[in-house]
Structure formats: structure tokens, C-alpha cells
Enzyme design. Structure first.
Site, short mmCIF file in Angstrom:
data_model
loop_
_atom_site.label_atom_id
_atom_site.label_comp_id
_atom_site.label_asym_id
_atom_site.label_seq_id
_atom_site.Cartn_x
_atom_site.Cartn_y
_atom_site.Cartn_z
N CYS A 275 34.91 -96.62 6.93
CA CYS A 275 33.68 -97.18 6.10
C CYS A 275 33.41 -98.51 6.09
CB CYS A 275 33.98 -96.88 4.71
SG CYS A 275 34.00 -95.06 4.28
N1 LIG Z 1 36.62 -91.05 4.49
C1 LIG Z 1 36.17 -91.92 3.33
O1 LIG Z 1 36.93 -92.45 2.61
C2 LIG Z 1 34.73 -91.98 2.99
C3 LIG Z 1 34.08 -92.82 2.01
C4 LIG Z 1 32.85 -92.77 1.51
C5 LIG Z 1 31.98 -92.72 2.45
N2 LIG Z 1 32.44 -91.90 3.63
C6 LIG Z 1 31.33 -91.44 4.51
O2 LIG Z 1 31.11 -90.00 4.40
C7 LIG Z 1 30.81 -89.61 5.83
C8 LIG Z 1 31.87 -88.41 6.16
O3 LIG Z 1 33.09 -89.18 6.28
P1 LIG Z 1 34.56 -88.39 6.34
O4 LIG Z 1 35.43 -89.32 6.26
O5 LIG Z 1 34.46 -87.17 5.48
O6 LIG Z 1 34.35 -87.83 7.96
P2 LIG Z 1 35.37 -86.79 8.61
O7 LIG Z 1 35.42 -87.02 9.93
O8 LIG Z 1 36.74 -86.77 7.79
O9 LIG Z 1 34.76 -85.32 8.31
C9 LIG Z 1 33.44 -84.99 8.71
C10 LIG Z 1 33.43 -83.48 9.08
O10 LIG Z 1 32.20 -83.21 9.56
C11 LIG Z 1 32.09 -82.31 10.78
N3 LIG Z 1 31.12 -82.41 11.23
C12 LIG Z 1 30.48 -82.90 12.38
N4 LIG Z 1 29.40 -82.58 13.00
C13 LIG Z 1 29.03 -81.68 12.18
C14 LIG Z 1 27.81 -80.90 11.74
N5 LIG Z 1 26.72 -81.17 12.76
N6 LIG Z 1 27.57 -79.97 10.86
C15 LIG Z 1 28.74 -79.84 10.14
N7 LIG Z 1 29.85 -80.42 10.26
C16 LIG Z 1 30.04 -81.33 11.12
C17 LIG Z 1 33.65 -82.68 11.34
O11 LIG Z 1 33.88 -81.45 12.24
C18 LIG Z 1 34.40 -83.09 10.10
O12 LIG Z 1 35.18 -82.10 9.66
C19 LIG Z 1 30.75 -90.80 6.66
O13 LIG Z 1 29.33 -91.07 6.77
C20 LIG Z 1 31.59 -91.97 5.91
O14 LIG Z 1 30.89 -93.26 6.15
C21 LIG Z 1 33.66 -91.65 4.02
#
Ligand SMILES: NC(=O)c1ccc[n+]([C@@H]2O[C@H](COP(=O)([O-])OP(=O)(O)OC[C@H]3O[C@@H](n4cnc5c(N)ncnc54)[C@H](O)[C@@H]3O)[C@@H](O)[C@H]2O)c1
Length: 440
Positions: A275
Site C-alpha cells: 500500500c
Molecule cells: N494488504 C493490505 O494490507 C491492504 C491494506 C489496505 C488496502 N489494500 C488494498 O486492497 C487491495 C487488495 O490487496 P490484497 O493485499 O488483499 O491483495 P492480495 O494479492 O493479497 O489478494 C488479491 C487476490 O485477488 C485475486 N484476484 C486477482 N485477479 C482477480 C479477479 N479478476 N477476480 C477475483 N480475484 C482476483 C488474487 O488471486 C488474490 O488472491 C489492493 O488494492 C490493496 O492496495 C491492501
């Protein structure tokens, strides 16, 4: 009753079926929160390993206990699928897919686009869709809305309700969870926000409605930009203090005693995670499109990105002072996760520190209780965490603390090490007083 009223009733009575697209660090905890509130939740992810694990009741995210997942799967409240056609039966969808940067530094919108393409295939009336992925302001209205309405003919705010609600997960944190961290909600129309707030309000303690999707998108970017810039400021302060011969940690402690108008940030070897180093660049990219240069973001990003190089230059100097060269020296890096006590290595500054140390000819090993191995993209090798910590500490010419995991016995490490570079002040007073230690 209007479609809106019927859908709100269905959501409040927990009769609506929930779909979570993307079962990662954000999606899985969210799916669990909705399932715990009493909804039937279907997680949808193209990663079949995650789908299989979940259907077996096994968690793969450190913050989500397997017992919780197992209980919800057994009760029929939580299921997963890699087949997007299940969306036909879903009333309410949250999209939690990744939003990384391309190699060029521009936003990579491919995951949001592909998720929306899938939803567009199965979108139907009386449906609410919330985007959670951090992105540039305008994504929900300019990109998502046309994809979901142009072919479906659904009327926004009447048949279909679309919102943006930024995720605020802080991995490893126990006091602020998905349930009790207030959730901002902004809709394409006020009716959209009303429906989505009713839904989230069933499972999340506080939902804060704002007037537009753009306000919600921008609120998330303000939060992360605030952090990135303050870390950049304190990193530059560390560099300035070194020039001045002043102890930056003492300065921060002293300033931190002010009970108002100051918030404490600490310097380190660089920014990590999915992030803070990335999200503000979504905003600066969008502003560039409008011929506006987001100066604070660019500057903080430059300072933060340069920190691994600064850390390695300080290690070089400190070894030189001890009559040693880095080339051929054994360097042990402690902690490669991007922050303490978690198992996430995404964008970790440790990766750059290790690459730079290797480039200088150091013989680098690492230890991390949470990261058993990782792929070093710089030299295409796989590195494994050393198994026996203390003999490695004793054998190293330099121990470099990159991530200050609580699990380490720092006193014992200090006793055995010949020299420590502490980039996090993990050793605190022990490090300050020891001639063996150089702090950032
Ligand atoms: N990890 C954090 O601490 C955090 C905190 C706040 C915000 N975010 C935001 O949240 C969002 C997700 O982050 P994350 O850390 O959970 O990512 P992540 O990589 O852990 O998980 C994302 C998931 O989405 C899946 N995916 C990919 N393409 C897809 C599709 N077309 N349809 C359905 N699933 C699909 C992937 O296989 C994966 O399992 C990002 O935008 C990130 O910036 C993350």
C-alpha cells in the site's frame, strides 16, 4: 417497495447472498467478517489453491485463524469458487483485487478490469457492488460504472448500486480489525451509498458515508499519502541528523513527548508493503494526466526509495571504520518481511538492501522467522532463511537488522555479534550504548 428498499431489507435481514472477489489479505478477512455476521458468503478467486484451501476450512492468511475459517465453512456460511458464474446468484459483491504498479511506475489496472469484466457478464438488477481496491480517484465512476451499465441497461441508483469503500487492513494488528475499523463508503449516487452502508453496517461497527465515490477514493489516498510523506520526512531527518552528529532516535523520542500537534514516525531502511509505497503513486499518475505535478508525493517517494542505498552506504562506512571491506565479508540480514511480525515480503526494502549488498560483493545470508524463503528477482536466485540463527550471528562480519521482529532475542544477538547495523533501532538503549552497534 422500490428495488432499493427491497435490497436493503434483504441485506439487513442477512438473506442477501454475498460474493467477495479476490481472497487475499483484504478479501479473506472481509469474507470472514460477513460470514460471522450471519451472511452466506461465496469467495471467488482465480487462484485455485486459495479456493481449495478455503473449502477445506484452512486459512492461508496469518491474521485469520484456521479455526475461524473451519467453523464458518462447516456451518455452510463460507464457500469459495474459481468459477465466476456463481455471480448469477449473488446480490452483493465486494471487489478486493490487487492494484500494483507496472514496471514503468504507472497503475496496473488489469486486475480491476478483469474483475469488472467478470461481474459485467453476470450483473443483474437488484445488485450492489463495492470496489475496495485502492485506486486513483475517478476509477469507480469512469471505469467501473460504464462496464457494468452500458450493456446491462441497468439504471444506476435504481436497479444497480455501485460504491467505493477503501480497505484499511493493517496486517498483524490486533486492536483494529476489519470489524471495528470505521469504513468509509462513497457511492455513484446517494442511493448507492445508502444500500452499501446498510449492507456493511450489518457486519462492521461503524460505516462513514461520504457524498461521492471520488471522496471515498481520495480519503484512502490521503491516508496513505500522509503516511508516506511523514515517513519520507523522518527518513530525511535521519540523514540530516547523521550529518549533524545528532542522535535521530533521541530527537524523535523528545518530540514525541509533545501531547498535541505532533505524531511520531520512525525512520527505516525504506517503505514496504502493497500500500504505502504504491498507492500515492496512483494519485500522482492521475494528476500528471491533468498536467499537475504532485510534488510532495514525488519527493517523499524519491527519499524513501533511496533509503536502502543510504543504509548500504552507512554499512560500508561503518565497516571501513572497523578496517573491513564489504567485498567478501559475511553479512547476515535479520528480518526481510516489510514490517515486524508479519509474513508479507511484498515491496520489502530488505530485497533492495540484500541486492545492493550482493552487488558490493558481500556474502549475504538472511534469517526471518516468518519468511522461510524468497525469490531474489535481482539475481534470479532463491534464498532460504538460515536454520540456525545464533551460530550465523557469531560467524557474520556484519549483522544488519532490517525488520525488527519481536521474536528475536536482541540481547543474545548483541552478545554474539561482531558488529551490528541497526536500521530500526531494534536494540534501543542496548544499541545506543554499545560500540559494536551503528544505528540508522
Ligand atoms: N494488504 C493490505 O494490507 C491492504 C491494506 C489496505 C488496502 N489494500 C488494498 O486492497 C487491495 C487488495 O490487496 P490484497 O493485499 O488483499 O491483495 P492480495 O494479492 O493479497 O489478494 C488479491 C487476490 O485477488 C485475486 N484476484 C486477482 N485477479 C482477480 C479477479 N479478476 N477476480 C477475483 N480475484 C482476483 C488474487 O488471486 C488474490 O488472491 C489492493 O488494492 C490493496 O492496495 C491492501
Amino acid at each position: 417497495m422500490t428495488t432499493k428498499e427491497t435490497l436493503i431489507k434483504k441485506l439487513e435481514e442477512k438473506k442477501a447472498r454475498i460474493g467477495i472477489l479476490g481472497l487475499g489479505y483484504v478479501g479473506l478477512p472481509l469474507a470472514v467478517v460477513f460470514a460471522e455476521a450471519g451472511f452466506e458468503v461465496m469467495g471467488i478467486d482465480p487462484d485455485t489453491r486459495k479456493v481449495e484451501a478455503l473449502n477445506k476450512g484452512v486459512s492461508y492468511i496469518q491474521d485469520v485463524p484456521t479455526e475461524t475459517v473451519a467453523k464458518l465453512v462447516k456451518a455452510g456460511k463460507l464457500k469459495a469458487s474459481a468459477d465466476f458464474s456463481v455471480l448469477k446468484e449473488i446480490d452483493a459483491v465486494s471487489i478486493c483485487v490487487p492494484t500494483p504498479l507496472r514496471k514503468t511506475g504507472d497503475p496496473d489496472m488489469s486486475f480491476i478490469l478483469s474483475a469488472c469484466e467478470q461481474v459485467a457478464k453476470y450483473v443483474h438488477g437488484s445488485m450492489v457492488i463495492v470496489l475496495e481496491s485502492t485506486t486513483y480517484p475517478g476509477t469507480t465512476r469512469e471505469l467501473m460504472l460504464p462496464m457494468l451499465t452500458e450493456n446491462s441497461g441497468l439504471a444506476i441508483g435504481e436497479d444497480l448500486f455501485i460504491c467505493f469503500s477503501p480497505e484499511r487492513v493493517d496486517p498483524g494488528r490486533k486492536d483494529w480489525t476489519t470489524y471495528n475499523t470505521p469504513k468509509v463508503m462513497g457511492g455513484i449516487t446517494l442511493a448507492c451509498a445508502e444500500v452499501a452502508s446498510a449492507w456493511y453496517g450489518v457486519a462492521i461497527k461503524t460505516v462513514v458515508s461520504v457524498s461521492t465515490a471520488e471522496a471515498a477514493e481520495m480519503a484512502k489516498l490521503l491516508e496513505n499519502t500522509f503516511r508516506m510523506i511523514n515517513v519520507g520526512l523522518v527518513n530525511e531527518l535521519a540523514i540530516m541528523c547523521e550529518h549533524l552528529g545528532v542522535d535521530v532516535w533521541e530527537v524523535i523520542e523528545a518530540a514525541g513527548t509533545k501531547p498535541f500537534g505532533f505524531m511520531k514516525f520512525t525512520p527505516g531502511p525504506g517503505l514496504g508493503g502493497h500500500c504505502i509505497p504504491i498507492d500515492p503513486l496512483y494519485l500522482s499518475w492521475k494528476m500528471k494526466e491533468m498536467n499537475y505535478n504532485a510534488k510532495f508525493i514525488e519527493l517523499a517517494s524519491e527519499i524513501n526509495t533511496n533509503m536502502p542505498r543510504y543504509v548500504v552506504s552507512r554499512i560500508l562506512d561503518a565497516m571501513n571504520d572497523r578496517g573491513k571491506v564489504l567485498k567478501g565479508s559475511k553479512v547476515l540480514v535479520l528480518g526481510v518481511a516489510y514490517k515486524p511480525d508479519i509474513d508479507d515480503i511484498r515491496e520489502s526494502p530488505a530485497l533492495d538492501v540484500i541486492a545492493l549488498l550482493k552487488k558490493k560483493g558481500a556474502l549475504v545470508d538472511y534469517h526471518d522467522p516468518y519468511i522461510p524463503h524468497f525469490h531474489d528477482e535481482h539475481d534470479h536466485s532463491t534464498m532460504d532463511s538460515i536454520s540456525d540463527l545464533m551460530p550465523a550471528v557469531e560467524a557474520a562480519d556484519a549483522v544488519v537488522i532490517v525488520t525488527n521482529h519481536k521474536a528475536y532475542d536482541y540481547k543474545a544477538i548483541l552478545q554474539k555479534a561482531a558488529f551490528i547495523f541497526d536500521s530500526r533501532n531494534a536494540l534501543g538503549k542496548l544499541g545506543k550504548d554499545s560500540p559494536k552497534v551503528v544505528r540508522l
